[in-house]
Design a protein around this motif. Structure first.
Motif, short mmCIF file in Angstrom:
data_model
loop_
_atom_site.label_atom_id
_atom_site.label_comp_id
_atom_site.label_asym_id
_atom_site.label_seq_id
_atom_site.Cartn_x
_atom_site.Cartn_y
_atom_site.Cartn_z
N PHE A 257 -1.08 -0.42 3.12
CA PHE A 257 -1.55 0.96 3.25
C PHE A 257 -1.07 1.59 4.55
CE2 PHE A 257 -4.25 -0.25 -0.26
CZ PHE A 257 -4.35 0.93 -0.98
N GLY A 261 0.95 4.93 4.25
CA GLY A 261 0.34 6.07 4.92
C GLY A 261 1.19 6.62 6.06
N LEU A 292 -7.73 7.44 -2.25
CA LEU A 292 -6.71 6.91 -1.34
C LEU A 292 -5.36 7.61 -1.52
CD1 LEU A 292 -7.55 3.11 -1.68
CD2 LEU A 292 -8.25 4.68 0.12
N ASP A 295 -2.18 10.50 2.85
CA ASP A 295 -1.66 9.57 3.85
C ASP A 295 -2.70 9.25 4.92
OD1 ASP A 295 0.74 9.48 2.51
OD2 ASP A 295 1.71 10.98 3.78
N LYS A 298 -5.08 6.72 3.59
CA LYS A 298 -4.41 5.43 3.50
C LYS A 298 -4.42 4.73 4.86
CE LYS A 298 -1.04 6.25 -0.27
NZ LYS A 298 -1.21 7.68 -0.56
N TYR A 301 -7.85 3.56 5.66
CA TYR A 301 -8.19 2.39 4.86
C TYR A 301 -7.50 1.14 5.42
CZ TYR A 301 -9.36 -0.26 0.63
OH TYR A 301 -9.85 -1.19 -0.26
#
Length: 333
Positions: A257, A261, A292, A295, A298, A301
């Motif tokens: 991620f 992202g 999600l 960006d 993400k 996360y």
């Protein structure tokens, strides 16, 4: 809405399956991060799911995907399949009108469903979840997205897991490998698993770890979860291996991620300024309150997983788990 290049093959699929060449209604479904095009279509007043695979790489191999889905559908883990065509890369299945699945009910249903999934005939082998993590860790390090001092402890501790965690082919089972909430559908009575794009033979703890992100809040939850899955109380080795597998999953999600992202480019981020509560973040994903797609989310996360992994790696239980799994490996030699 359906790409022009696919319109004729969709008509052929409808004609072959239902005896008509047109649908009565169509709606694109946008949840999830898959590159496939997914639609809810209505044919003869009944809703179905139309899926069109758009990628042509090995990861989206329609032969593997459809084979795994067929096995799961036969076992009534996946929705009924009405049509598949490997060459055209499309499938039509039952459409599940999803209802909210309460966490407490999920804790009862999902471990048993995973046990059923992992008991299916062997899926094709692609790679172990550790291999996947290794690939993304390498890409993350090459991209230099974050300063090295921010991830130094993380990489060092992760290397200790890699040194002891087993990579035995005989341990591998049929896994879904993408058990996010969008792919776990509850119709009010039973749970169905959808989107078999990432399905292949893998370590059972990979699926268990991903679902645990949403269901397991403490050690008591963990004992119940593993006990329900194995059909008996989990011994110290199973619990230790589960703990380490969860850290591998945290590492994989962090790097994946962060790469997506940050678009593979260095970013400036202060972890202290972010709301990084792992439990509440996953509760909100489960409830559909967090997507999600963006960006920024993400990246957040990714940091959620990074912070949770660091927290776990600083505990005595983590050290004990390393020792337990290491001893078990030595005894197997």
């Amino acid at each position: 809405m359906i790409p022009e290049a696919k319109q004729s093959v969709v008509k052929d699929a409808l004609q072959s399956t239902f005896g008509v060449s047109e649908y009565e209604d169509i709606r694109m479904l946008t949840a999830g991060l898959s590159s496939a095009l997914v639609f809810r279509i209505v044919v003869q007043k009944t809703p179905y799911l139309l899926r069109i695979i758009t990628r042509t790489d090995a990861a989206s191999d329609p032969t593997r995907q459809f084979d795994c889905m067929q096995m799961a559908a036969k076992a009534e883990i996946a929705p009924r399949i009405w049509y598949t065509n490997i060459e055209d890369r499309i499938s039509i299945t039952d459409y599940v009108e999803a209802q909210p699945l309460p966490i407490e009910e999920a804790k009862t249903k999902l471990p048993k469903l995973l046990r059923q999934l992992h008991s299916l005939p062997p899926f094709p082998k692609v790679m172990n979840f550790q291999d996947t993590a290794d690939i993304f860790i390498r890409k993350f390090q090459e991209a230099k997205i974050l300063p090295e001092n921010m991830t130094e402890e993380l990489i060092k501790q992760y290397s200790r897991i890699v040194a002891v965690y087993p990579r035995n082919d005989e341990d591998l089972v049929s896994c879904h490998n993408d058990l996010k909430p969008e792919n776990i559908l509850f119709d009010g009575e039973r749970v169905w698993l959808v989107d078999w794009e990432a399905a292949f033979l893998n370590d059972r703890y990979a699926d268990l770890a991903v679902v645990a992100n949403f269901l397991v809040k403490d050690e008591e939850d963990e004992a119940d979860y593993l006990g329900s899955y194995f059909g008996e109380p989990a011994d110290e080795y199973r619990r230790a291996r589960f703990l380490l597998a969860r850290q591998i999953t945290h590492m994989s999600y962090f790097t994946v991620f962060m790469l997506f992202g940050a678009k593979g480019k260095p970013i400036d981020v202060s972890i202290e300024k972010l709301d990084l509560d792992f439990r509440s973040f996953h509760d909100r994903i489960w409830a559909g309150e967090i997507s999600l797609i963006s960006d920024d989310v993400k990246i957040q996360y990714a940091l959620v997983h990074m912070e949770q992994m660091l927290r776990n790696m600083r505990t005595k239980r983590f050290e004990d788990a390393l020792n337990i799994v290491s001893r078990h490996q030595m005894n197997d030699l």
